[in-house]
Design an enzyme around this catalytic site. Structure first.
Site, PDB file in Angstrom:
ATOM      1  N   TRP A   1      33.814  45.687  47.290  1.00 34.75           N
ATOM      2  CA  TRP A   1      34.525  44.581  47.318  1.00 34.75           C
ATOM      3  C   TRP A   1      33.769  43.654  48.638  1.00 34.75           C
ATOM      4  O   TRP A   1      33.351  42.420  48.340  1.00 34.75           O
ATOM      5  CB  TRP A   1      36.102  44.383  47.945  1.00 34.75           C
TER       6      TRP A   1
ATOM      7  N   ASP B   1      38.759  40.187  54.901  1.00 35.32           N
ATOM      8  CA  ASP B   1      39.564  40.315  53.586  1.00 35.32           C
ATOM      9  C   ASP B   1      40.432  41.056  53.667  1.00 35.32           C
ATOM     10  O   ASP B   1      40.130  42.449  53.907  1.00 35.32           O
ATOM     11  CB  ASP B   1      38.444  40.667  52.726  1.00 35.32           C
TER      12      ASP B   1
ATOM     13  N   LYS C   1      49.249  42.638  45.759  1.00 38.99           N
ATOM     14  CA  LYS C   1      49.247  43.948  46.029  1.00 38.99           C
ATOM     15  C   LYS C   1      50.396  44.296  46.974  1.00 38.99           C
ATOM     16  O   LYS C   1      51.283  44.954  46.819  1.00 38.99           O
ATOM     17  CB  LYS C   1      47.938  44.389  46.629  1.00 38.99           C
TER      18      LYS C   1
HETATM   19  N1  PMP Z   1      38.943  42.397  47.902  1.00 36.53           N
HETATM   20  C1  PMP Z   1      39.798  43.533  48.047  1.00 36.53           C
HETATM   21  C2  PMP Z   1      39.671  44.352  49.032  1.00 36.53           C
HETATM   22  C3  PMP Z   1      40.227  43.667  46.694  1.00 36.53           C
HETATM   23  O1  PMP Z   1      40.852  44.997  46.696  1.00 36.53           O
HETATM   24  C4  PMP Z   1      40.247  42.869  45.689  1.00 36.53           C
HETATM   25  C5  PMP Z   1      40.958  43.201  44.447  1.00 36.53           C
HETATM   26  N2  PMP Z   1      41.198  44.463  44.073  1.00 36.53           N
HETATM   27  C6  PMP Z   1      39.524  41.807  45.739  1.00 36.53           C
HETATM   28  C7  PMP Z   1      38.817  41.369  46.940  1.00 36.53           C
HETATM   29  C8  PMP Z   1      39.529  40.675  44.595  1.00 36.53           C
HETATM   30  O2  PMP Z   1      40.413  40.227  44.345  1.00 36.53           O
HETATM   31  P1  PMP Z   1      40.989  39.290  43.130  1.00 36.53           P
HETATM   32  O3  PMP Z   1      40.755  39.814  41.939  1.00 36.53           O
HETATM   33  O4  PMP Z   1      42.458  38.532  43.530  1.00 36.53           O
HETATM   34  O5  PMP Z   1      39.895  38.054  43.482  1.00 36.53           O
END
Ligand code: PMP
Length: 359
Positions: free
Chosen positions: A102, A171, A195
């Site tokens: 991520w 994030d 989450k």
């Molecule tokens: N950052 C992290 C740490 C994540 O775990 C996730 C999704 N699992 C995301 C970003 C992406 O999130 P989204 O699908 O809501 O764009």
């Protein structure tokens, strides 16, 4: 009612009491004769809900008044772009920490707008470890430092955050509301709701007010913090149902004793699983002990066949969605706030008996 335990990495399990309240509000929300999905986002009832949700965030995380609390569309992924668009200000450089999947996505998106300097990387070898950060090297040429507080796939978590001379951006999609924070350490925090704070559709952005006054030219209005702040996050039609669920989940967190109590519980839940891993030669967690996540716990079994058998038998035992992310394979147990302690205990017991039968 008893349910299977859902270890999904997200969207993820919700408290049963919250699901009951959702059911109770269909087809009539607050005596209005229709549901929140059918309410105008300009109606007083809905505006009151948004204000309440903002207050809940402020209370649960002790967010100071000089921070905006915004609710934005597009998931955390939209924030990968929104952060550089809004926070570069007059500068061109931004610093990033790479802790895998991520954070790498955040880096790649930021490169569209900024000169990105990756100041530390965690992913070179097992055991994975949250990297040491040399934040003194960050001079005033950098607009901000971005990190991912909990790496949901690799199962690494920062347990402390660096004091630095530039705004710290985190994030926190997978660990927001799972532990207490000193918000004043951060310039900006963002997290998708699906989450720990409800369902997909809203991303919370907690940002120091003084940072939002210089969005880059041509920043889309829905991604512009300043415009969203001026419109109380109602610049366009938001996901009204996601606000409704967020309100219920935040109430539920308060009922549990707030974030401090949730943190204690999360430590116990993770402890059950790590204890089994550490007392066997069978399960392998690829993360250095000091960097282990309390939220997402990946582990491997000796063979692919045993992994498949584990997943199959776990499902039959009511322990669902334990398959690891495709980049790591193996198993991943996600223990977000709403996973009951009994769920973690049941998984730990299952893991122990699986070793006895198959080691
Ligand atoms: N950052 C992290 C740490 C994540 O775990 C996730 C999704 N699992 C995301 C970003 C992406 O999130 P989204 O699908 O809501 O764009």
């Amino acid at each position: 009612m008893t349910r299977p335990f859902n270890f999904s990495p997200g969207p993820s399990t919700l408290p049963l009491s919250v699901l009951g309240k959702i059911r109770d509000a269909i087809p009539d929300w607050q005596g209005l004769g229709y549901t929140v999905m059918e309410a105008s986002h300009r109606s007083q009832a809905f505006i009151d809900l948004v204000e309440k949700v903002e207050q809940q965030w402020r209370e649960l995380l002790a967010i100071p008044d000089d921070y905006h609390v915004l609710f934005m569309p597009g998931g955390a992924t939209a924030q990968f772009a929104a952060v550089p668009m809004n926070l570069l200000r007059s500068k061109t450089k931004a610093a990033y920490v790479n802790t895998g999947y991520w954070s790498k996505k955040a880096i790649d998106e930021a490169k569209l707008y900024a000169d990105v300097d990756v100041i530390a990387t965690a992913m070179n070898q097992e055991p994975y470890c949250v990297p040491e950060l040399d934040v003194k090297a960050l001079n005033k040429d950098f607009s901000y430092l971005h990190l991912t507080s909990n790496s949901s796939i690799y199962g690494m978590q920062f347990d402390a955050f660096p004091e630095c001379n530039v705004p710290l951006v985190a994030d926190m999609s997978s660990d927001i509301l799972s532990r207490e924070l000193d918000i004043s350490q951060f310039g900006l925090i963002y997290a998708g709701a699906q989450k720990n704070a409800g369902i997909a559709g809203l991303t919370v952005v907690i940002v120091r007010k003084e940072l939002v006054d210089q969005p880059r030219d041509k920043t889309p209005s829905v991604l512009c913090y300043d415009q969203q702040a001026k419109k109380q996050s109602l610049l366009n039609t938001p996901d009204t149902f996601a606000f409704f669920v967020m309100n219920l989940v935040l109430d539920w967190i308060k009922e549990q004793g707030g974030v401090a109590a949730i943190d204690v519980l999360n430590q116990r839940k993770a402890g059950y699983i790590y204890d089994v891993i550490d007392s066997s030669n069978f399960y392998i967690n690829p993360v250095e002990k000091t960097s282990r996540s309390l939220i997402n716990i990946p582990f491997r079994l000796p063979t692919d066949e045993l992994t498949a058998l584990f997943l199959d038998e776990a499902t039959q035992a009511g322990l669902l969605n334990l398959k690891g992310h495709r980049v790591l394979g193996g198993i991943r147990a996600s223990l977000y706030n709403a996973m009951p302690e009994e769920g973690a205990q049941a998984l730990a017991e299952f893991m122990k008996s699986f070793v006895q039968k198959n080691a």
